[in-house]
Design a protein around this motif. Structure first.
Motif, PDB file in Angstrom:
ATOM      1  N   ILE A 178       0.862  -1.184   0.000  1.00 45.63           N
ATOM      2  CA  ILE A 178       0.000   0.000   0.000  1.00 45.63           C
ATOM      3  C   ILE A 178       0.894   1.229   0.000  1.00 45.63           C
ATOM      4  CG2 ILE A 178      -1.750   1.295   1.281  1.00 45.63           C
ATOM      5  CD1 ILE A 178      -2.774  -1.311   2.407  1.00 45.63           C
ATOM      6  N   ASP A 179       0.771   2.041  -1.042  1.00 46.99           N
ATOM      7  CA  ASP A 179       1.621   3.233  -1.167  1.00 46.99           C
ATOM      8  C   ASP A 179       1.061   4.357  -0.303  1.00 46.99           C
ATOM      9  OD1 ASP A 179       3.501   5.040  -1.884  1.00 46.99           O
ATOM     10  OD2 ASP A 179       2.929   5.201  -4.003  1.00 46.99           O
ATOM     11  N   HIS A 180       1.157   4.159   1.004  1.00 45.05           N
ATOM     12  CA  HIS A 180       0.664   5.147   1.972  1.00 45.05           C
ATOM     13  C   HIS A 180       1.257   4.805   3.316  1.00 45.05           C
ATOM     14  CE1 HIS A 180      -1.995   8.265   3.460  1.00 45.05           C
ATOM     15  NE2 HIS A 180      -2.562   8.382   2.272  1.00 45.05           N
ATOM     16  N   ASP A 184      -5.453   3.752   3.805  1.00 46.72           N
ATOM     17  CA  ASP A 184      -6.335   4.735   3.196  1.00 46.72           C
ATOM     18  C   ASP A 184      -7.183   4.077   2.114  1.00 46.72           C
ATOM     19  OD1 ASP A 184      -6.990   7.707   2.697  1.00 46.72           O
ATOM     20  OD2 ASP A 184      -6.400   6.989   0.710  1.00 46.72           O
ATOM     21  N   LEU A 185      -8.393   4.620   1.904  1.00 49.42           N
ATOM     22  CA  LEU A 185      -9.353   4.043   0.964  1.00 49.42           C
ATOM     23  C   LEU A 185      -8.774   3.918  -0.450  1.00 49.42           C
ATOM     24  CD1 LEU A 185     -12.212   3.126   0.116  1.00 49.42           C
ATOM     25  CD2 LEU A 185     -12.787   5.550  -0.162  1.00 49.42           C
ATOM     26  N   LYS A 186      -8.318   5.022  -1.020  1.00 48.05           N
ATOM     27  CA  LYS A 186      -7.846   5.008  -2.402  1.00 48.05           C
ATOM     28  C   LYS A 186      -6.591   4.166  -2.562  1.00 48.05           C
ATOM     29  CE  LYS A 186      -9.810   9.475  -3.724  1.00 48.05           C
ATOM     30  NZ  LYS A 186      -9.552  10.835  -4.257  1.00 48.05           N
ATOM     31  N   MET A 200     -15.983   2.113  -4.850  1.00 47.21           N
ATOM     32  CA  MET A 200     -15.403   3.453  -4.807  1.00 47.21           C
ATOM     33  C   MET A 200     -16.485   4.511  -4.841  1.00 47.21           C
ATOM     34  SD  MET A 200     -12.490   4.902  -4.536  1.00 47.21           S
ATOM     35  CE  MET A 200     -11.855   6.567  -4.586  1.00 47.21           C
ATOM     36  N   LEU A 201     -17.498   4.305  -5.707  1.00 43.36           N
ATOM     37  CA  LEU A 201     -18.591   5.269  -5.821  1.00 43.36           C
ATOM     38  C   LEU A 201     -19.402   5.327  -4.530  1.00 43.36           C
ATOM     39  CD1 LEU A 201     -20.291   7.209  -7.507  1.00 43.36           C
ATOM     40  CD2 LEU A 201     -21.603   5.225  -8.329  1.00 43.36           C
ATOM     41  N   THR A 202     -19.702   4.169  -3.958  1.00 43.87           N
ATOM     42  CA  THR A 202     -20.485   4.131  -2.719  1.00 43.87           C
ATOM     43  C   THR A 202     -19.751   4.825  -1.584  1.00 43.87           C
ATOM     44  OG1 THR A 202     -21.495   2.030  -3.384  1.00 43.87           O
ATOM     45  CG2 THR A 202     -21.649   2.629  -1.058  1.00 43.87           C
ATOM     46  N   CYS A 203     -18.458   4.533  -1.440  1.00 47.08           N
ATOM     47  CA  CYS A 203     -17.664   5.172  -0.382  1.00 47.08           C
ATOM     48  C   CYS A 203     -17.579   6.683  -0.598  1.00 47.08           C
ATOM     49  CB  CYS A 203     -16.266   4.566  -0.337  1.00 47.08           C
ATOM     50  SG  CYS A 203     -16.218   2.831   0.200  1.00 47.08           S
ATOM     51  N   VAL A 259     -10.244  17.541   3.611  1.00 51.16           N
ATOM     52  CA  VAL A 259     -11.105  16.364   3.476  1.00 51.16           C
ATOM     53  C   VAL A 259     -11.851  16.369   2.146  1.00 51.16           C
ATOM     54  CG1 VAL A 259     -13.201  15.251   4.364  1.00 51.16           C
ATOM     55  CG2 VAL A 259     -11.390  15.923   5.941  1.00 51.16           C
ATOM     56  N   MET A 260     -12.365  17.525   1.734  1.00 51.39           N
ATOM     57  CA  MET A 260     -13.118  17.604   0.483  1.00 51.39           C
ATOM     58  C   MET A 260     -12.223  17.319  -0.714  1.00 51.39           C
ATOM     59  SD  MET A 260     -15.681  20.821   1.204  1.00 51.39           S
ATOM     60  CE  MET A 260     -16.463  20.680  -0.406  1.00 51.39           C
ATOM     61  N   VAL A 261     -11.000  17.821  -0.709  1.00 48.70           N
ATOM     62  CA  VAL A 261     -10.080  17.547  -1.815  1.00 48.70           C
ATOM     63  C   VAL A 261      -9.721  16.069  -1.848  1.00 48.70           C
ATOM     64  CG1 VAL A 261      -7.764  17.980  -2.707  1.00 48.70           C
ATOM     65  CG2 VAL A 261      -9.147  19.877  -1.862  1.00 48.70           C
ATOM     66  N   MET A 262      -9.593  15.459  -0.669  1.00 50.26           N
ATOM     67  CA  MET A 262      -9.125  14.075  -0.583  1.00 50.26           C
ATOM     68  C   MET A 262     -10.198  13.076  -0.968  1.00 50.26           C
ATOM     69  SD  MET A 262      -6.424  12.369   0.183  1.00 50.26           S
ATOM     70  CE  MET A 262      -6.066  10.624   0.305  1.00 50.26           C
ATOM     71  N   TYR A 263     -11.417  13.232  -0.443  1.00 53.35           N
ATOM     72  CA  TYR A 263     -12.414  12.188  -0.584  1.00 53.35           C
ATOM     73  C   TYR A 263     -13.607  12.546  -1.465  1.00 53.35           C
ATOM     74  CZ  TYR A 263     -10.015   9.742   3.149  1.00 53.35           C
ATOM     75  OH  TYR A 263      -9.070   9.088   3.898  1.00 53.35           O
TER      76      TYR A 263
END
Length: 316
Positions: A178-180, A184-186, A200-203, A259-263
């Motif tokens: 995991i490159d983090h 993280d979700l993405k 991905m869409l549901t999350c 948060v808005m930019v991230m998710y």
């Protein structure tokens, strides 16, 4: 890599490697020292606010009760990701179990959702205090305050149950890297066996709904608050109201922006480096800055914190 074959002969991953920041051992040691200092300062700052509210009877009001609970949330929030990150700086394997990764994902984002609810609740408190001052003591009673605080915690953890279940059903059978620096979700979905656009869409929908609803409520509340403050004659009360609102809005801007930019933003923060930076900002920087913002812009809190420090020095 710990993997086991399934019935189809495909290897199933039971352990992940958190890649972290991709730097040399010397740089990792420097980062370990830096983040250790940030971690300790965050714990001390938020703990000081909790102690100040707990020890001083004058601060046993809904606003400071919410602030102390918010500080406790920040302590939980930074403890959900930083200790493991610090451990990985010194670890050669940097591994985490599959179940542990899913659990950390759920706890971390649940605390993030709880923080969104808390920011909305603090906006409600300021709205009632400034726009309905004569009814404040009857509306924001201790019982109501405790109920709303409990609702924030329960709501935050219930909101992320569905995304956590969906993530636990995603097949991981290829790379386990995991490159983090956290689960993280993405970053997790990037290494799934097959594309999972529905997950991905549901999350993203779950993240967008809670983010925009709470943000809309906060903005409406503060528009009404600022309109009421402007109508107040110039004086100390008006300045105090502006200062309190400004502190809260600074915290809201820092947290919601990242948060808005991230998710929420489609295609934003697609690069792993940007993902790590934004996650680091709202998960590590904001818990450190929040106690500074609230204490430095609040005269009563500064006075009480000085008294707390004097008590600590005298006892030592």
């Amino acid at each position: 890599m710990h993997v086991l074959p399934n019935n189809n002969g495909t290897a199933i991953i039971h352990e992940f490697i958190l890649l972290g920041f991709l730097c040399s051992q010397e740089v990792e040691i420097l980062l370990f020292v830096l983040f250790s200092i940030i971690y300790i300062l965050t714990l001390l700052g938020n703990s000081a606010i909790i102690c100040a509210v707990w020890w001083n009877q004058q601060l046993h009001t809904p606003m400071y009760t919410l602030l102390s609970n918010f500080s406790f949330l920040e302590i939980c929030y930074i403890n959900s990701n930083v200790p493991n990150m610090l451990f990985n700086f010194l670890s050669k394997t940097k591994t985490i179990s599959y179940n542990g990764c899913v659990l950390r994902f759920y706890i971390f984002l649940s605390l993030c959702a709880t923080e969104l609810f808390f920011l909305a609740l603090m906006a409600l408190d300021r709205y009632v205090a400034i726009c309905q001052p004569l009814h404040y003591s009857t509306i924001m009673t201790r019982k109501v305050c405790r109920t709303l605080v409990s609702a924030c915690w329960v709501g935050g953890f219930l909101w992320l149950v569905t995304p956590a279940i969906l993530i636990s059903q995603v097949p991981f059978c290829g790379s386990n890297v995991i490159d983090h620096y956290l689960c993280d979700l993405k970053a997790m979905l990037a290494i799934s066996c097959v594309p999972v656009p529905k997950t991905m869409l549901t999350c993203s929908i779950f993240s967008a709904v809670i983010t925009f609803i709470t943000l809309f409520y906060i903005l409406v509340s503060y528009i009404l608050v600022l309109r009421a403050v402007v109508q107040v004659p110039k004086g100390s009360n008006r300045k105090k109201a502006f200062s309190t609102c400004a502190s809260h809005l600074m915290v809201v801007s820092l947290f919601y922006g990242s948060v808005m930019v991230m998710y929420v933003s489609p295609g934003a923060a697609s690069q792993p480096g940007m993902q790590k930076f934004l996650t680091m900002f709202y998960s590590i920087a904001t818990p450190l800055l929040n106690p500074l913002i609230y204490s430095l812009r609040n005269k009563e809190m500064k006075i009480v914190l000085r008294k707390v420090m004097c008590k600590v020095r005298n006892n030592s």
